[in-house]
Every structure is written in C-alpha cells, then in structure tokens.
Design an enzyme around this catalytic site. Structure first.
Site, short mmCIF file in Angstrom:
data_model
loop_
_atom_site.label_atom_id
_atom_site.label_comp_id
_atom_site.label_asym_id
_atom_site.label_seq_id
_atom_site.Cartn_x
_atom_site.Cartn_y
_atom_site.Cartn_z
N ARG A 431 0.84 -1.20 0.00
CA ARG A 431 0.00 0.00 0.00
C ARG A 431 0.88 1.25 0.00
O ARG A 431 1.87 1.31 0.72
CB ARG A 431 -0.91 0.01 1.23
N ARG A 539 -21.49 -16.65 -4.05
CA ARG A 539 -22.10 -15.53 -4.77
C ARG A 539 -21.16 -14.34 -4.83
O ARG A 539 -21.22 -13.54 -5.77
CB ARG A 539 -23.40 -15.15 -4.07
N GLU A 556 -32.29 -15.83 -9.82
CA GLU A 556 -32.85 -16.34 -11.07
C GLU A 556 -34.29 -15.93 -11.30
O GLU A 556 -34.74 -15.83 -12.45
CB GLU A 556 -32.76 -17.87 -11.09
N ASP A 557 -35.09 -15.71 -10.24
CA ASP A 557 -36.49 -15.37 -10.41
C ASP A 557 -36.77 -13.90 -10.15
O ASP A 557 -37.90 -13.51 -9.90
CB ASP A 557 -37.36 -16.23 -9.49
N GLU A 643 -26.17 -14.06 3.40
CA GLU A 643 -25.06 -13.55 2.61
C GLU A 643 -25.27 -12.10 2.19
O GLU A 643 -24.33 -11.30 2.14
CB GLU A 643 -24.81 -14.44 1.39
N ASP A 644 -26.53 -11.71 1.88
CA ASP A 644 -26.75 -10.34 1.47
C ASP A 644 -26.66 -9.37 2.65
O ASP A 644 -26.25 -8.23 2.49
CB ASP A 644 -28.10 -10.19 0.76
N ARG A 715 -32.50 -14.45 9.83
CA ARG A 715 -31.91 -13.18 9.46
C ARG A 715 -31.56 -12.35 10.70
O ARG A 715 -30.54 -11.68 10.75
CB ARG A 715 -32.86 -12.40 8.55
#
Length: 760
Positions: A431, A539, A556-557, A643-644, A715
């Site tokens: 860095r 993901r 996908e949906d 994960e989100d 969650r």
C-alpha cells in the site's frame, strides 16, 4: 642616516602601541580561553537576546532534568545494544522470506502452556490474531510466529512480569534465534532509568513496541505501536467525538493539559515546566504532585497550589472542550493520553523528543498532530494560535479517521501491525502512504487486488477517475437441470437488452449439471456458465470472468425490465462505492429483546439493499472473500439468507454510508421459493424457505407463514452475530430513494427518458 634610524624606531614603537591598545583584550581572552570554555560547558547557556527573551524558569529548575544517577544517553545506548545484539536487523537479513512464499502470509500463535497465565491485554492480542484471516493452526505453514508468553509488561517491579523468559524461549524448537517471530511489548524498563530493555534476548525477532525510542528503533523491521489501557475494547470500539454540530472547530479552550507532575527522575523536566504556559483563560495546564508513595518527601513550593487547581477541572470536560491537547512524555515516551486526545478530536501537541510515533511507517502524523520539541515549550502557545481554522478542522477530521481506522480497538492495532509487516514482504504490491492516510484506510484496501487507485471504488473523486461504462450481470441459479424456468429466460433477455451490459455470468449452484449451451437463450452479449461449489458465499467470490467494475447481482427469479436496469446503472455510476438496488429491508434496535431486529415491512427507512437485484463494485467480491475471516463465510454458508446481510454490513463498514434504493416498476415481495431439485440436503444449498430474497413461488404459498417466520428468525440471528463480530452495528439507515427526473410528472411521455417505469 640618523634620521632614517629615527623613523624606523618611531614606526616600531607605534606598532607596539597599536597592538597594545587594540589587540591586548583579545590576547587576554585567548590566554584564558580554555578555562572559560570548560566553565561554559558546566553552566546553563546564556541567551544572546536576553534583553528580548524573558526567562520564566529558574536555572536550577531547568538544570534539574532527571536524577543525577540516571544513565547518560551513550550508556543507555550501550545497555540497549548489549541486550539487542541484532540492532542492524532488516527484513532482508533477519527474516526468512522463503517461509512466506508457499502458503503466503500466515501467522501461528504458540499454544498456551499450563500454569502460565497471560494478562487480559495480551489475551486480547492473541485473540485478535486468531480471529484474523492470516491465522493458521499449522506451524509448518506459518510465515510469522507469536509467543504465548506474555511479554507486554517487562517492568520487573510489576506483578505481571514474567520471569525466566530467556530460558523458556530457548526451549522452543521454532524459536530459531527469534527469526520470523513478532514480540509485543507495552512497558519496558523500570525505575529509575526506564531504558528500553525487555530483560531477555529478543534475538532477530521483530518488536511491536510502545514508547519506542528512535535511537533503538530499527526502521523497516520493528513496528511502533501505541500505548493502550487494559480496558481498550477487543473489537469495534467507541466512535470519535467529532460530530457535524461541532463545526466550526473553535472550542472553549485553545490548549489544555491535566496530569501528574513528576518531581524527580526521568520525564520530570518537561512536566515541571508546563505551569509556565498556563494563563487560566484559554490555556489550561494543570499538574499534581500526588504521584507515588513518597511524593511528600520531594514536595516543592508549588505543590499545594497545583494540587488545589488540579481538582477544579474535570479531565473529560477539558478533552471535550479543547482544540489542542498537550501530550508530554511521562516516565516513558508514550502515554495513554495520546489515544484519548485522538478519540476526542483534540489535536495532540506532542512533547516527547525521540519518540518513534505509532505506525509512523504508514501514517503521516503531520496531518493529525503538532509535533513539538520539549526544549521549545514556551513557543507552543504562539505556534498553535497561528494555525488557521481551516487547518484546525482538517487536523481534527484526520484524528477521527485515524482513531476509527487504526486505534479504536485492539483488533485494529494488531491487524495494522500485521498488515505493515505483510507489506514489507512484497514492496511492489504494498500500500502506498496515500492509501493509509485517506478513507477507507489501509486495512480495507487490498494490494493483492490492485495497486492502481482507479481500480478501487473510493478514489474516483480524489483523482478524477471514473468506473467503466459497462456492467456484468451475475445471476445465481438453482433451477433443475432439465429445462430453464421462464423467469430466468425473461431476466436474461431483459438484462442483455441493456446498452450497458458487457456480459452475463451464470453461477450454477445445483448438484445437477447445467443445461447444454443450446438450451440457453441467444443474447447479444457473451454468456458464461460457472459451476459453483453450492455454497451461499460463492455468490461473492472474485471470479476471474467478471471483468467490469460494476456487478449486477441477480437471483434467477428476479423480475426487472431493461429500463429499470439502465436507470439503476446510471445511478450507480454516480455512487460507485455504494450498493444501489431495488428490494430493501431495514434493521432496528429491539429494546425489549435487547438485540437487533430485522424487518421486511414497508417503512420510511432502509439500511439493506438485497443482492437479489443490486449493483455494486467488483472490489467488494475480493473484500468479502479475502478480507473477512473464514469464520464469517462459514456463518453465511450455515445460515440461509445471510449472505446479502453480510455484504451490506461489509460495505457499510467500509464506506460509513447507507445503500441507495432506486425506483422499481413492481414492488418486490419477500417470499419463499421452492427448490425441490436441490433439496437433497447438500452442503451449502438451503432447504425450501431459506433462500435469499426472491419473489414468492405459487407452490410455496401455503408454507409462507411458517417458513417466513423461520427465515426472519435466521436473518435476525445473522444480524446479531455480525454485530457481535464487528463489535458494533455498521449498517447506516437512510430515507432516500432516487427516481428519474420527470418521474410521474404531468408532462408528455415523449419527454421522459424512462417512461416504462411508470407502467403498472
């Protein structure tokens, strides 16, 4: 002839007379030169401008700088070299770089020995290392080794002093003379000299030490760390004290100090002279003699008055209400008030000659502190008065950045130490000093990703860079192998129709193989199929197939139109460091339960944008996979629909900003999707009702109540575990939604750029 002799004699006599009158004084001075020179060495120096410079201190007071029995600088240096024989160590000479080539930068901590207790602070340091992404349980993989012996307090008068360290470390088969070892130390030496010796031979080990003296510090090898108290938090830490309402930066007091005054011994000279700058108005300098058991034996004429004045002011109040804080040396070069001043946004005025400042290899302290000289104490008030308000505010802001980035917790102090050492191993991929001193800080910028500023989402405004004008659609699929569902076919067609789409990457996360290429729709952009490992954390893996800066993450949906995609991407280009998307959720503090809550209800605030349909920078894939420890990724793989949340928490922790919601034609509804084709209990593939947010499937409507509550509970568990790991809640709430200009305005449709967004 007689006349000529007369003139010669007169000339000779005149020369002697001139020499006597004009040069006699100089000859007398020359005769006594050596004696007066020796006398000048013994006496206090006399100022040439005595008539202009007022003397505020008695010569006896100024000369009494320490105990006569203290070691001289040369003797202290010799004592140091007798203990640290490898004083010329560098990474190239005292560190085995080959150990780091095969497995990378891995750190091994020695197992704890029975009957060998460690202090609370050293336990925090070991825990920080074990929680880092560099920790390994296998010594053969290690590049760096950490002793299990507590070496923080090497004052033999302390109750935490560990005896016979030399004998113990020589019995370690991995010691190897200290090579590739890192030793932490906060307190070295003891009364009266407080030299830097640790009481054992450190060999060729790297020292991460507080109160480091520049004479003994080995540049490019040792690391100077701050002195921090045992109450310092393990992780997270309290935020700084500078808030928006505190601008402009002018406060009640200009310059303050409140602390102990050492009557004798090392460090007493500077603190004894601090009372000279006290004016009782905007400069408050308070000292107390009440230090140690024998303070009354050394009591001077000022002690009684100083002790009374000392009790009139509260230390925390002074920190809150002062612009500058004096940070003088104590018995050792560093002190706790250095970090206290940083957190309080009280600009440190450092009076500790010879102190190697913490992490000075990476941090530019000239942007956050005023480095003074102990010999020029009386000039400090006038010097700080000359600093312009704009500069004062910049210094205050930098103190808050440094506190939050590197000093607010033990985790950050330890991780900064490790990252500095890691950068030395590969200078070409290290860095730059710039990255360490601007947001988001060196810990959150991975040089393995890139060393070019334009490849990160944080520096576009700093240097005029801009992200690439195309995006990669990244679709996670869990459909059955025989045929593709209609939702994914429509999604691929809508995304490929965007003028900004560069490619489509499909992550196939099912055990069965993907359909043959002939079954996939024909698109105007390349379509790539990647076989995943059937883990939810896949993901956000940094796949090499993703070449653009922008990533459009999709389920996908998910149902989106081309106009929605185009508008969201145009918004993201203005905010490339944030998550920009469609479906949103929010978090809140549940006072009754005493924990964080999660809700998908429509509210006036949002703090999470679901990655079922969201844009973000591809750098966050690398940060998610390489910066976060394996334990957090395992949490994501074990708790469905987590994960989100982790990605939103990570981005918020980096940017300190909320995500951005954009207009969506159809309101997203969080439902339950059926995955019969992948419900065989395979690792990483969630059972029905535990996928990431997506539109409800008709066949799962009957189970939505039960599975929906279970999903909400998972969650919430995920959210609270992440808050515990980070040490605080990084998510930031927002009440902002961005719509296209002329959205739903009463004007002609022909004048609107995205008219299809208004269609039902």
């Amino acid at each position: 002839m007689q006349t000529r002799k007369k003139y010669i004699l007169l000339t000779f006599l005149a020369s002697w007379l001139l020499l006597f009158f004009f040069g006699g004084d100089q000859l007398r001075r020359f005769a006594f030169f050596s004696g007066r020179k020796a006398e000048a060495r013994r006496s206090w120096p006399r100022w040439t401008d005595r008539s202009l410079l007022k003397i505020f201190a008695d010569p006896e007071e100024l000369q009494r700088d320490g105990d006569p029995s203290l070691l001289s600088p040369r003797e202290r240096r010799a004592a140091w070299l007798s203990v640290y024989r490898s004083s010329r160590c560098r990474m190239e000479t005292c560190f085995n770089l080959s150990r780091c080539e095969r497995h990378g930068f891995k750190v091994f901590t020695y197992p704890q020995e029975r009957g060998q207790p460690v202090s609370e602070t050293y336990g925090k340091i070991l825990s920080s290392i074990e929680r880092s992404r560099y920790h390994t349980l296998k010594p053969e993989e290690a590049c760096l080794f950490i002793l299990s012996i507590d070496t923080l307090d090497r004052d033999h008068l302390s109750g935490q002093y560990v005896q016979n360290v030399d004998e113990k470390i020589r019995g370690f088969p991995l010691w190897n003379g200290g090579r590739n070892h890192l030793i932490f130390n906060l307190y070295s030496g003891t009364w009266p000299s407080y030299t830097g010796e640790l009481g054992f031979d450190t060999g060729q080990a790297i020292l991460a030490k507080a109160s480091f003296d520049t004479r003994s510090f080995r540049p490019g090898f040792d690391v100077s760390i701050p002195l921090f108290p045992k109450e310092h938090p393990q992780r997270g830490g309290d935020r700084g004290w500078l808030y928006q309402e505190s601008v402009p930066p002018k406060k009640k007091y200009l310059l303050v100090f409140k602390g102990k005054r050492y009557l004798t011994g090392i460090g007493s000279g500077t603190r004894n002279a601090l009372h000279h700058i006290h004016n009782g108005k905007d400069i408050i300098s308070l000292t107390t003699c009440k230090h140690g058991k024998d303070w009354e034996k050394h009591k001077d004429t000022r002690c009684d008055k100083d002790n009374v004045d000392y009790e009139r002011f509260d230390y925390q109040e002074l920190l809150h209400n002062s612009t500058f804080c004096i940070v003088p040396r104590g018995r050792r070069l560093g002190s706790f008030r250095f970090l206290e001043a940083l957190q309080a946004a009280c600009i440190p005025v450092l009076l500790s000659d010879g102190w190697e400042l913490p992490f000075a290899e990476a941090i530019d302290w000239g942007k956050a502190a005023v480095v003074g000289s102990e010999r020029l104490l009386l000039q400090i008030p006038s010097a700080v008065r000359c600093i312009h308000p704009e500069r004062v505010l910049a210094l205050q802001q930098q103190t808050q950045f440094l506190w939050d980035s590197y000093f607010s917790s033990v985790d950050k102090i330890v991780h900064t130490t490790l990252e500095i050492i890691k950068d030395r191993l590969s200078p070409h991929r290290s860095r730059s000093r710039f990255l360490w001193n601007v947001l988001p800080g060196g810990l959150l910028v991975l040089p393995d990703f890139s060393t070019h500023l334009g490849d990160f989402p944080f520096y576009y405004l700093h240097h005029g860079y801009s992200p690439s004008k195309k995006f990669t659609a990244f679709i996670r699929v869990v459909s059955q192998a025989g045929s593709l569902s209609q939702p994914i076919l429509r999604l691929i067609q809508a995304v490929s129709g965007s003028q900004y789409c560069a490619q489509i990457v499909v992550l196939w996360s099912c055990e069965k193989p993907p359909p043959p290429s002939g079954k996939w729709p024909q698109t105007s952009v390349p379509l790539t199929i990647i076989q995943g490992r059937r883990k939810l954390s896949d993901r956000f893996f940094p796949f090499g197939a993703i070449q653009t800066d922008a990533v459009l993450s999709l389920d996908e949906d998910t149902s989106l139109s081309t106009s929605e995609v185009d508008f969201a991407f145009s918004v993201w280009c203005s905010f490339p460091e944030r998550i920009v998307g469609f479906p949103t959720q929010s978090h809140f503090w549940d006072a009754e339960q005493g924990r964080w809550g999660y809700t998908s209800k429509w509210t006036n605030e949002l703090s999470i944008v679901l990655t079922a349909a969201a844009f973000y920078h591809r750098y966050y894939h690398s940060l998610f996979t390489e910066y976060l420890p394996a334990g957090l990724r395992e949490l994501v793989d074990g708790l469905a629909a987590c994960e989100d949340i982790l990605m939103n928490v990570l981005v918020a922790a980096v940017t300190k900003l909320p995500p951005i919601k954009v207009t969506q034609r159809k309101q997203h509804k969080e439902g339950v999707a059926q995955q019969a084709e992948c419900s065989d209990g395979a690792a990483g593939t969630p059972p029905p009702g535990q996928r990431s947010p997506s539109a409800p499937h008709p066949a799962a409507a009957r189970e939505e109540g039960t599975d929906g509550s279970r999903r909400l509970s998972q969650r919430q568990d995920c959210l609270n575990q992440l808050a515990d790991w980070f040490g605080y809640m990084p998510l930031v709430s927002s009440q902002l939604r961005l719509d296209p200009v002329l959205f739903k305005d009463q004007v002609s449709v022909l004048r609107k750029k995205y008219p299809s967004l208004e269609k039902p």
